[in-house]
Design a protein around this motif. Structure first.
Motif, PDB file in Angstrom:
ATOM      1  N   UNK A 144       0.817  -1.214   0.000  1.00  0.00           N
ATOM      2  CA  UNK A 144       0.000   0.000   0.000  1.00  0.00           C
ATOM      3  C   UNK A 144       0.850   1.263   0.000  1.00  0.00           C
ATOM      4  N   UNK A 145       0.333   2.277  -0.659  1.00  0.00           N
ATOM      5  CA  UNK A 145       0.850   3.637  -0.553  1.00  0.00           C
ATOM      6  C   UNK A 145      -0.224   4.489   0.104  1.00  0.00           C
ATOM      7  N   UNK A 146       0.096   5.735   0.395  1.00  0.00           N
ATOM      8  CA  UNK A 146      -0.919   6.616   0.973  1.00  0.00           C
ATOM      9  C   UNK A 146      -2.115   6.738   0.039  1.00  0.00           C
ATOM     10  N   UNK A 147      -1.871   6.693  -1.266  1.00  0.00           N
ATOM     11  CA  UNK A 147      -2.937   6.807  -2.267  1.00  0.00           C
ATOM     12  C   UNK A 147      -3.745   5.516  -2.382  1.00  0.00           C
ATOM     13  N   UNK A 148      -3.072   4.391  -2.615  1.00  0.00           N
ATOM     14  CA  UNK A 148      -3.810   3.147  -2.846  1.00  0.00           C
ATOM     15  C   UNK A 148      -4.571   2.707  -1.601  1.00  0.00           C
ATOM     16  N   UNK A 149      -4.017   2.940  -0.414  1.00  0.00           N
ATOM     17  CA  UNK A 149      -4.695   2.585   0.827  1.00  0.00           C
ATOM     18  C   UNK A 149      -6.029   3.314   0.921  1.00  0.00           C
ATOM     19  N   UNK A 150      -6.017   4.608   0.607  1.00  0.00           N
ATOM     20  CA  UNK A 150      -7.255   5.384   0.647  1.00  0.00           C
ATOM     21  C   UNK A 150      -8.190   4.987  -0.494  1.00  0.00           C
ATOM     22  N   UNK A 151      -7.648   4.823  -1.697  1.00  0.00           N
ATOM     23  CA  UNK A 151      -8.479   4.505  -2.860  1.00  0.00           C
ATOM     24  C   UNK A 151      -9.143   3.134  -2.735  1.00  0.00           C
ATOM     25  N   UNK A 152      -8.502   2.220  -2.012  1.00  0.00           N
ATOM     26  CA  UNK A 152      -9.075   0.880  -1.810  1.00  0.00           C
ATOM     27  C   UNK A 152     -10.127   0.846  -0.707  1.00  0.00           C
ATOM     28  N   UNK A 153     -10.367   1.981  -0.068  1.00  0.00           N
ATOM     29  CA  UNK A 153     -11.367   2.040   0.993  1.00  0.00           C
ATOM     30  C   UNK A 153     -10.846   1.672   2.363  1.00  0.00           C
ATOM     31  N   UNK A 154      -9.538   1.481   2.482  1.00  0.00           N
ATOM     32  CA  UNK A 154      -8.995   1.080   3.779  1.00  0.00           C
ATOM     33  C   UNK A 154      -9.067   2.206   4.809  1.00  0.00           C
ATOM     34  N   UNK A 155      -8.886   3.446   4.349  1.00  0.00           N
ATOM     35  CA  UNK A 155      -9.028   4.576   5.266  1.00  0.00           C
ATOM     36  C   UNK A 155     -10.469   4.695   5.744  1.00  0.00           C
ATOM     37  N   UNK A 156     -11.436   4.536   4.837  1.00  0.00           N
ATOM     38  CA  UNK A 156     -12.843   4.570   5.230  1.00  0.00           C
ATOM     39  C   UNK A 156     -13.135   3.524   6.296  1.00  0.00           C
ATOM     40  N   UNK A 157     -12.514   2.360   6.152  1.00  0.00           N
ATOM     41  CA  UNK A 157     -12.720   1.276   7.117  1.00  0.00           C
ATOM     42  C   UNK A 157     -12.246   1.708   8.510  1.00  0.00           C
ATOM     43  N   UNK A 158     -11.110   2.382   8.569  1.00  0.00           N
ATOM     44  CA  UNK A 158     -10.617   2.878   9.857  1.00  0.00           C
ATOM     45  C   UNK A 158     -11.538   3.956  10.402  1.00  0.00           C
ATOM     46  N   UNK A 159     -11.925   4.895   9.554  1.00  0.00           N
ATOM     47  CA  UNK A 159     -12.735   6.022  10.024  1.00  0.00           C
ATOM     48  C   UNK A 159     -14.127   5.595  10.473  1.00  0.00           C
ATOM     49  N   UNK A 160     -14.589   4.449   9.994  1.00  0.00           N
ATOM     50  CA  UNK A 160     -15.893   3.955  10.451  1.00  0.00           C
ATOM     51  C   UNK A 160     -15.802   3.329  11.834  1.00  0.00           C
ATOM     52  N   UNK A 161     -14.585   3.003  12.272  1.00  0.00           N
ATOM     53  CA  UNK A 161     -14.411   2.322  13.553  1.00  0.00           C
ATOM     54  C   UNK A 161     -13.735   3.183  14.611  1.00  0.00           C
ATOM     55  N   UNK A 162     -12.988   4.192  14.209  1.00  0.00           N
ATOM     56  CA  UNK A 162     -12.208   4.970  15.166  1.00  0.00           C
ATOM     57  C   UNK A 162     -13.127   5.803  16.044  1.00  0.00           C
ATOM     58  N   UNK A 163     -12.732   6.028  17.280  1.00  0.00           N
ATOM     59  CA  UNK A 163     -13.573   6.715  18.253  1.00  0.00           C
ATOM     60  C   UNK A 163     -12.774   7.833  18.932  1.00  0.00           C
ATOM     61  N   UNK A 164     -13.475   8.756  19.584  1.00  0.00           N
ATOM     62  CA  UNK A 164     -12.782   9.847  20.276  1.00  0.00           C
ATOM     63  C   UNK A 164     -11.723   9.313  21.247  1.00  0.00           C
ATOM     64  N   UNK A 165     -10.543   9.907  21.198  1.00  0.00           N
ATOM     65  CA  UNK A 165      -9.455   9.506  22.066  1.00  0.00           C
ATOM     66  C   UNK A 165      -8.565   8.415  21.512  1.00  0.00           C
ATOM     67  N   UNK A 166      -8.998   7.724  20.456  1.00  0.00           N
ATOM     68  CA  UNK A 166      -8.149   6.722  19.823  1.00  0.00           C
ATOM     69  C   UNK A 166      -6.982   7.408  19.108  1.00  0.00           C
ATOM     70  N   UNK A 167      -6.015   6.616  18.716  1.00  0.00           N
ATOM     71  CA  UNK A 167      -4.832   7.113  18.007  1.00  0.00           C
ATOM     72  C   UNK A 167      -4.740   6.440  16.648  1.00  0.00           C
ATOM     73  N   UNK A 168      -4.398   7.217  15.626  1.00  0.00           N
ATOM     74  CA  UNK A 168      -4.160   6.680  14.288  1.00  0.00           C
ATOM     75  C   UNK A 168      -2.713   6.943  13.907  1.00  0.00           C
ATOM     76  N   UNK A 169      -1.927   5.869  13.775  1.00  0.00           N
ATOM     77  CA  UNK A 169      -0.554   5.968  13.284  1.00  0.00           C
ATOM     78  C   UNK A 169      -0.580   5.864  11.765  1.00  0.00           C
ATOM     79  N   UNK A 170       0.002   6.836  11.090  1.00  0.00           N
ATOM     80  CA  UNK A 170      -0.030   6.914   9.626  1.00  0.00           C
ATOM     81  C   UNK A 170       1.399   6.839   9.109  1.00  0.00           C
TER      82      UNK A 170
END
Length: 274
Positions: free
Chosen positions: A78-104
């Motif tokens: 994955x690259x920053x582009x393909x990860x997002x284009x494949x919907x993987x970022x959406x998958x994280x954003x549907x599950x992440x909650x206040x106070x969680x951490x996202x390492x990019x």
């Protein structure tokens, strides 16, 4: 109630997100702090058939207290582009909650100019895509942390290490400054570690195996990008030690050396690909 990415991106710290959750607020109060990982093969979790190959995201729990959950979405290739284009970022954003951490952490595959599905320009499209991760996490009241790409095993003939990621680490550093985002400079930290260890000792960290040493690699392997368990553990140590914003850091584990490879587990299938 389903919270879509659009809801998250429209949310503000002032309360839109809280209103969207409504009656779910008590459940959120019981939410375990979670570290999400968006990245590539160097961070990914590998399966039994890949043993002893491992990614640093797979080893993060070694240095975190048990109440902290790790969701490693890092995806091989994955690259920053393909990860997002494949919907993987959406998958994280549907599950992440206040106070969680996202390492990019991206950069290894963004430089592949021959592949338009993955290639990004270091000073334009690369930071543009990274902003999607930062903005999405912040809209969910989670905390993004940028992680520059871990350095490869690269040495000159006289044993001097050299950098291999071009301008991508500098572009990520600049974005961190512009957006006031915490940064873990894993490029620098790993480069310093490889330089200290030298060409021979780094083979114990990277996926270097002799023929017959592993049933999964009967002919042996000499991989200067990916890690075996020991290397994944030590790179995870660098990440957690340099990331005070990561919840539940286990200071005792961070000081403990050596740590046995047996602390890692390999699932039946690669979770990010199943």
């Amino acid at each position: 109630m389903t919270i879509t990415r659009r809801t998250l991106l429209r949310a503000t710290v002032g309360g839109t997100l809280a209103g969207a959750f409504g009656a779910a607020a008590p459940a959120l109060a019981r939410h375990r702090p979670t570290v999400f990982v968006a990245g590539d093969s160097t961070a990914a979790t590998y399966a039994v058939a890949d043993h002893p190959r491992a990614g640093w995201g797979q080893a993060l729990p070694v240095f975190l207290r048990h109440h902290v959950r790790v969701v490693n979405e890092a995806l091989s290739g994955a690259s920053s582009k393909s990860f997002a284009d494949l919907g993987r970022l959406d998958r994280i954003l549907s599950a992440i909650r206040p106070g969680d951490v996202l390492l990019v952490s991206f950069g290894h595959n963004d430089s592949k100019a021959a592949d338009p599905a993955r290639y990004t320009e270091p000073w334009t499209t690369f930071p543009d895509y990274l902003r999607l991760y930062l903005d999405g996490a912040r809209a969910a009241r989670a905390r993004p942390i940028l992680v520059t790409p871990v350095e490869r095993r690269r040495f000159t003939a006289d044993g001097t290490p050299y950098l291999s990621h071009g301008e991508y680490p500098d572009a990520m550093r600049a974005l961190a400054t512009q957006t006031r985002t915490p940064l873990i400079d894993l490029t620098r930290l790993s480069f310093d570690l490889w330089g200290t260890l030298g060409p021979e000792r780094t083979k114990d960290h990277f996926l270097w195996l002799d023929a017959g040493e592993s049933a999964n690699y009967p002919d042996g392997v000499a991989d200067n990008t990916h890690f075996q368990a020991h290397g994944a553990i030590e790179v995870a140590r660098l990440v957690v030690a340099a990331g005070p914003g990561i919840p539940g850091r286990d200071e005792c584990a961070l000081r403990r050396t050596p740590i046995s490879d047996d602390v890692l587990t390999w699932p039946a299938t690669r979770p990010a690909e199943s």
